[in-house]
Design a protein around this motif. Structure first.
Motif, PDB file in Angstrom:
ATOM      1  N   ARG A  81       9.095 -35.779  -5.820  1.00  0.00           N
ATOM      2  CA  ARG A  81       8.974 -34.330  -5.362  1.00  0.00           C
ATOM      3  C   ARG A  81       7.529 -34.004  -5.137  1.00  0.00           C
ATOM      4  N   LEU A  82       6.498 -34.859  -5.943  1.00  0.00           N
ATOM      5  CA  LEU A  82       5.115 -34.857  -5.708  1.00  0.00           C
ATOM      6  C   LEU A  82       4.751 -35.200  -4.036  1.00  0.00           C
ATOM      7  N   ALA A  83       5.488 -36.305  -3.457  1.00  0.00           N
ATOM      8  CA  ALA A  83       5.417 -36.425  -2.303  1.00  0.00           C
ATOM      9  C   ALA A  83       5.652 -35.424  -1.471  1.00  0.00           C
ATOM     10  N   ASP A  84       6.937 -34.820  -1.678  1.00  0.00           N
ATOM     11  CA  ASP A  84       7.334 -33.654  -0.846  1.00  0.00           C
ATOM     12  C   ASP A  84       6.073 -32.378  -0.664  1.00  0.00           C
ATOM     13  N   THR A  85       5.234 -32.568  -1.640  1.00  0.00           N
ATOM     14  CA  THR A  85       4.146 -31.593  -1.621  1.00  0.00           C
ATOM     15  C   THR A  85       3.215 -31.710  -0.270  1.00  0.00           C
ATOM     16  N   PHE A  86       3.363 -32.942   0.210  1.00  0.00           N
ATOM     17  CA  PHE A  86       2.550 -32.979   1.472  1.00  0.00           C
ATOM     18  C   PHE A  86       3.025 -32.025   2.558  1.00  0.00           C
ATOM     19  N   LEU A  87       4.338 -31.628   2.511  1.00  0.00           N
ATOM     20  CA  LEU A  87       4.886 -30.628   3.556  1.00  0.00           C
ATOM     21  C   LEU A  87       4.454 -29.429   3.422  1.00  0.00           C
ATOM     22  N   GLU A  88       3.623 -29.088   2.479  1.00  0.00           N
ATOM     23  CA  GLU A  88       3.366 -27.551   1.804  1.00  0.00           C
ATOM     24  C   GLU A  88       1.916 -27.385   2.019  1.00  0.00           C
ATOM     25  N   VAL A 119       3.924 -34.174   8.499  1.00  0.00           N
ATOM     26  CA  VAL A 119       2.953 -33.467   7.365  1.00  0.00           C
ATOM     27  C   VAL A 119       1.952 -32.720   8.309  1.00  0.00           C
ATOM     28  N   ALA A 120       1.500 -33.026   9.410  1.00  0.00           N
ATOM     29  CA  ALA A 120       0.392 -32.443  10.065  1.00  0.00           C
ATOM     30  C   ALA A 120       1.263 -31.089  10.965  1.00  0.00           C
ATOM     31  N   LEU A 124      -0.064 -27.245  10.413  1.00  0.00           N
ATOM     32  CA  LEU A 124      -0.359 -26.580  11.345  1.00  0.00           C
ATOM     33  C   LEU A 124       0.409 -25.144  11.650  1.00  0.00           C
ATOM     34  N   GLU A 125       1.747 -25.329  11.554  1.00  0.00           N
ATOM     35  CA  GLU A 125       2.616 -24.092  11.465  1.00  0.00           C
ATOM     36  C   GLU A 125       2.271 -23.203  10.436  1.00  0.00           C
ATOM     37  N   ARG A 126       2.389 -23.735   9.342  1.00  0.00           N
ATOM     38  CA  ARG A 126       1.858 -22.834   8.250  1.00  0.00           C
ATOM     39  C   ARG A 126       0.503 -22.137   8.479  1.00  0.00           C
TER      40      ARG A 126
END
Length: 223
Positions: A81-88, A119-120, A124-126
Motif C-alpha cells: 500500500r505504501l508503494a502504491d502512494t507513488f501514484l499519488e 508514476v511520472a 504530471l496528470e495530477r
C-alpha cells in the motif's frame, strides 16, 4: 567541450519533479516517523544500485519494498500500500513554470526515471502539465538503473538526438554525474541535497532552483 543549448531536456522524476509528500504521509499513517522517508528512499536507491553493480536487476518497486522490510516491521500488504502512494505524487510548485518556459523556447521536454512506469504519468496528470511533456521514459524498459551510462544513451536514442544536444536536469548529484559521463549536459539544483558533490565530474550548470537551471540551459550558446 563547451556545452550548447539543448534540443531536448530530460528531467528526473522523484524529488526533482514530483513531491514525495504522499509517501511521507503514508509512513505516518502506519505509525512511523515522517523523517524516515529520506532513509527509506536512500536505501531504495542503494538496493537498486547494488543490484545493478553486481550484474543483476530489480524493479524500483521491489527495491522500495526491500528497503521497507529492512527498516520497518510493516507487513507485506502494508508495504504494498505504501508503494502504491507513488501514484499519488504531484509536481512541486516550480515545475509547471519551468516546463512551460522550455516549451515556449522550442525545447523538447521528456522525463527520465528508473522509477515504476506510470508514476511520472500520474504525477504530471495530477498537476495538469502532461501536455508540456513529450514523453515519459522509465529505464525499467531496458532493465537498468541510472546512473548507468546506457540509460542516458538509450534516452537520447529514443529522442533521436545526439547526447551532446540533450540535457539532464536533476536534484540528485549522482544522476547528473551519470548523465555527464554519457556525454549529456548536466544541470543540478538543490531540492533534497545542499550541494553538488565535489567528487563528481563538474556539472555544466549548478543553479539555485529548477527555474534557474532551466534559464541557464536556455542561455547556453546555440551550436
Amino acid at each position: 567541450m563547451t556545452p550548447t543549448r539543448p534540443r531536448v531536456v530530460a528531467l528526473d522524476v522523484n524529488e526533482t519533479l514530483l513531491d514525495l509528500a504522499p509517501v511521507r504521509a503514508g509512513l505516518v499513517e502506519h505509525g512511523l516517523a515522517p523523517d524516515l522517508l529520506s532513509t527509506v528512499f536512500a536505501r531504495t536507491l542503494l538496493t537498486g544500485f547494488a543490484a545493478a553493480t553486481a550484474g543483476t536487476w530489480c524493479r524500483f518497486r521491489d527495491a522500495f519494498d526491500a528497503a521497507l522490510a529492512q527498516l520497518t516491521d510493516l507487513s507485506a500488504a502494508d508495504r504494498g500500500r505504501l508503494a502504491d502512494t507513488f501514484l499519488e505524487l504531484g509536481p512541486h510548485p516550480d515545475v509547471e513554470p519551468a516546463l512551460r518556459r522550455l516549451r515556449e523556447a522550442g525545447v523538447r521536454v521528456v522525463t527520465l526515471s528508473h522509477g515504476s512506469p506510470g508514476v511520472a504519468e500520474a504525477g504530471l496528470e495530477r498537476g495538469g502539465i502532461s501536455p508540456l511533456v513529450e514523453r515519459t521514459l522509465s529505464s525499467e524498459v531496458i532493465r537498468a538503473w541510472k546512473p548507468a551510462r546506457e540509460v542516458y544513451l538509450w534516452a537520447a536514442g529514443i529522442c533521436d538526438v545526439e547526447p551532446a544536444r540533450m540535457a539532464l536536469v536533476a536534484a540528485h548529484g549522482w544522476d547528473v554525474h551519470g548523465a555527464i559521463r554519457a556525454g549529456l549536459t548536466g544541470a543540478w539544483f538543490p531540492r533534497a541535497e545542499r550541494t553538488y558533490p565535489a567528487v563528481y565530474d563538474p556539472a555544466a550548470i549548478v543553479a539555485e532552483d529548477l527555474g534557474g537551471a532551466v534559464d541557464a540551459l536556455l542561455a547556453l550558446p546555440a551550436a
